[in-house]
Design an enzyme around this catalytic site. Structure first.
Site, PDB file in Angstrom:
ATOM      1  N   GLY B  69      64.224 -30.263  50.398  1.00  0.00           N
ATOM      2  CA  GLY B  69      65.742 -30.664  50.337  1.00  0.00           C
ATOM      3  C   GLY B  69      66.315 -30.978  51.668  1.00  0.00           C
ATOM      4  O   GLY B  69      67.040 -31.521  51.806  1.00  0.00           O
ATOM      5  N   SER B 194      66.913 -29.743  45.933  1.00  0.00           N
ATOM      6  CA  SER B 194      65.592 -29.067  46.151  1.00  0.00           C
ATOM      7  C   SER B 194      65.053 -28.414  45.012  1.00  0.00           C
ATOM      8  O   SER B 194      65.688 -27.579  44.550  1.00  0.00           O
ATOM      9  CB  SER B 194      65.694 -28.256  47.457  1.00  0.00           C
ATOM     10  OG  SER B 194      64.828 -27.253  47.666  1.00  0.00           O
ATOM     11  N   ALA B 195      63.816 -28.708  44.537  1.00  0.00           N
ATOM     12  CA  ALA B 195      63.215 -28.041  43.760  1.00  0.00           C
ATOM     13  C   ALA B 195      63.046 -26.528  43.291  1.00  0.00           C
ATOM     14  O   ALA B 195      63.165 -25.950  42.513  1.00  0.00           O
ATOM     15  CB  ALA B 195      62.059 -28.857  43.192  1.00  0.00           C
ATOM     16  N   CYS B 320      73.018  -9.208  62.318  1.00  0.00           N
ATOM     17  CA  CYS B 320      71.712  -8.374  62.538  1.00  0.00           C
ATOM     18  C   CYS B 320      70.422  -8.775  61.946  1.00  0.00           C
ATOM     19  O   CYS B 320      69.364  -8.520  62.289  1.00  0.00           O
ATOM     20  CB  CYS B 320      71.997  -6.890  62.579  1.00  0.00           C
ATOM     21  SG  CYS B 320      73.738  -6.427  61.832  1.00  0.00           S
TER      22      CYS B 320
END
Lengths: 457, 457
Positions: B69, B194-195, B320
């Site tokens: 992606g 994105s797969a 953090c």
């Protein structure tokens, strides 16, 4: 079926398949996350990096996994050039590099950089001296493949790396075709490779940048893979790539010796059983599993289809099999025949009987294609000069037409071939060399280019 | 174990696994080759493209498969900018885009281009009017996500696409988080996804470029995927990606309704069972499976580790937990609390009992972390003005110290916190808003930045 095109892509190694299965279960999560699934993926990724680094002969922190060998080359070349911008913008590549290297060089050139293509000899090899001479004070990077992907010739990488080190120029080695067979020798600075060439899965490349090499990645910033490979790490495929690299290395010595015998057999037999065939590439310093030859009066595409129908999958650098209608830049740089070109690259485990069967089948297939094109037919005698018009006709027609009429001119006479197919420029001189006739040169004409040949025997 | 981090990466869908297995056998060869193995790989690739195009709602020749992606976003943004170079070099992005978009924008800016970040409201949404106002005559491209990856808020993509179309500006939609749930509405020009976010394998992204969109790929030339995605096609992974996209779409409506009930339950219950917790993101226009909240007086990393020990894998946008020590740019752009941030993203199939168990465990975990930090302890009374020195202390200490002493000043009095942790800039105002106290602002001081708060109740 015999698959003889492992140089394009190797069948998945059994170890790669097993490792991929396991890693799909264990390594699918994001290795950048702190939870246990993420930590597990991170451990697998680190272990794979260690394994791959051992196979390459580098430190794990010098190696990143990219999404392909092409991507490793793009990133490696552009990053090394940018890292040495202050030195200059001169890029050196051999004339027979993979298109991924040459396309990156074209892009560099289009952006104002300078590029030198180092020529090769008829076997496809660069000379270390020639490489040394092309180095300049503003040379930022030199690129050389470890072995050629089309003809199998090994390059003198260690010598060239020494030459580059002496000049303070980093050398990037494209090891795509050879890394499965062994590490790349010499003091190179960068290295790229591709897992699907050694039996690993698609989607994994390696980029190694030795410590001390100036490097400035040109992709947008990213946190993954030391900022050198953008995008989510493909942990399962990386694990499979590393495991299969180790596995093929364990089998490499034995398999190389065995396959070399088979490719030696092809090198020796093809010219014996196929008239007007030429084996190309270095006979000794070459990849063990790869052999390339070309056959006059045959077009590569028909030859490939006929071999496919006979059960053999091979590839070809002939112009007729590519979308660009130009012959392979490798064969062109070597100055060898491109028509009827066949590359045989044997996967590990190929049996001798498969190769014998190929040698049994090949002569009939070539003869059949030649018959289809009407090659070899005699024609009545003619005077001292003859012109053949092959404008608008594609490879292998110009050479076939030349051969058809050649017997009609007396010794001392000439044949002029008018052609506009780019392959003729390579194949007509190659035909002359193979047949012991004299190539007089080319000149522009009203109809295409005129290629002139004198009959000397 | 309950894996609640599907927004980072979804577990592999069973259909993806089956398709991958089959395609490893059938689709490992080079789809550019003419032999039967190559033709078989080509057929699988073409079929996968057809399937993916149907799910996206585009023509197959508008869609290419990339290696991730992130790569789809890089290629899409740089190609669209270059294609409209004559119009100008102005790029618009929302302030809450994925880092892959923002990094590409930074690179554009570093190269001399101009970038506008369109702000979002406290729920994380851009306003179509705000988007329209930021458009300029030299705007080459606008980028907007379909839904936010950290807080789940859906963007008004269809409205923004209309605004862009009216202005003649192409809109690129990052559909990474939403494509598994349904197609992206509106007249957008480019789309990336994105797969591994929808249960497909890693190593596959989608880039869609609608016909008529000016586009000039900036990578070195390549023959594969219409010159828009360099490198050997990963056919097995692409087949698995397309098959799993179709499969998750078939289940999407039912699963969305079911998971929305579970995330509604978390949204409602967390503020009831955890004191000083804030649920962020749009309560209605949001992804069905994702909910994000923040807890005062807790650091994200310890909270994640404690939840992990209790069997829950979640992620966090707290400073953090990241290597950069800055809070998530998304939470910052929204102006909401970043400390003790937890993102819960449920994979398909998550059971109600898992969510109840999470809600049972969470209060004790948060209380335990707070106890470790000594948050909530009372301190003796003081005068009308108090200064707390938290310089050199990381999140959540500055807010904990503020809260500790706050009861010591009378109503009308002020507390000044000296801090040099970037998170304080976000979290001290957020604390004021949550506690109904008055934030007076910040000013530089000899020791870090001084943040001033007036007690009003």
């Amino acid at each position: 079926m015999s698959y003889f095109d492992t140089a394009s892509s190797a069948p998945l190694h059994p170890v790669a398949r097993q490792a991929l299965q396991a890693a799909l279960d264990e390594g699918w999560a994001d290795p950048a996350r702190l939870h246990r699934e993420g930590r597990r993926a991170r451990m697998l990724l680190d272990a794979a990096r260690q394994t791959a680094a051992e196979a390459v002969g580098c430190r794990p922190d010098e190696l990143v996994f990219t999404s392909s060998g092409t991507r490793a080359l793009h990133t490696g070349i552009t990053g090394a050039l940018a890292g040495r911008r202050r030195t200059g913008d001169h890029l050196m590549v051999s004339a027979v590099e993979h298109s991924a290297v040459l396309h990156t060089a074209e892009r560099h050139s289009a952006g104002g950089g300078t590029v030198t293509e180092v020529p090769v000899d008829r076997t496809g090899k660069v000379a270390p001296d020639g490489f040394a001479e092309a180095l300049r004070p503003d040379t930022a990077l030199a690129c050389l493949q470890s072995a050629n992907h089309e003809v199998g010739t090994e390059q003198p990488v260690a010598e060239v790396a020494e030459v580059c080190r002496a000049a303070g120029v980093p050398l990037l080695v494209d090891a795509a075709q050879s890394l499965g067979w062994g590490p790349v020798p010499g003091p190179w600075s960068l290295l790229a490779a591709s897992a699907h060439k050694w039996g690993g899965p698609a989607g994994v490349g390696l980029l190694v940048v030795r410590k001390g090499t100036r490097f400035a990645p040109q992709d947008p910033a990213g946190e993954r893979e030391s900022g050198r490979a953008a995008g989510f790490e493909n942990v399962p495929a990386v694990v499979a790539a590393a495991a299969s690299l180790r596995a093929v290395r364990a089998e490499a010595a034995g398999e190389a010796a065995r396959l070399r015998e088979l490719t030696d057999r092809i090198r020796a037999r093809v010219p014996e059983v196929v008239p007007d065939a030429e084996v190309v590439g270095d006979p000794v310093r070459r990849l063990p599993h790869l052999v390339t030859f070309s056959c006059l009066y045959v077009d590569g595409e028909t030859l490939l289809h006929e071999l496919d129908r006979s059960g053999f999958s091979v590839s070809s650098g002939s112009s007729c099999t590519s979308s660009t209608l130009t012959p392979s830049h490798v064969l062109r740089a070597m100055g060898v025949l491109s028509e009827g070109n066949v590359r045989v690259s044997l996967p590990p485990g190929t049996g001798a009987e498969e190769v014998e069967r190929f040698l049994d089948v090949l002569p009939g297939v070539v003869a059949g294609v030649r018959e289809k094109w009407g090659a070899g037919a005699d024609a009545p005698g003619a005077g001292g000069e003859l012109t053949v018009d092959a404008v608008g006709r594609r490879c292998p027609v110009p050479v076939i037409e030349l051969a058809k009429v050649f017997g009609r001119v007396p010794v001392g006479g000439t044949v002029t071939v008018l052609a506009d197919d780019e392959a003729a420029r390579l194949d007509i001189p190659a035909w002359c060399e193979m047949r012991g006739q004299e190539y007089l040169g080319e000149h522009p004409s009203d109809r295409g280019t005129a290629y002139v040949v004198r009959r000397v025997s």
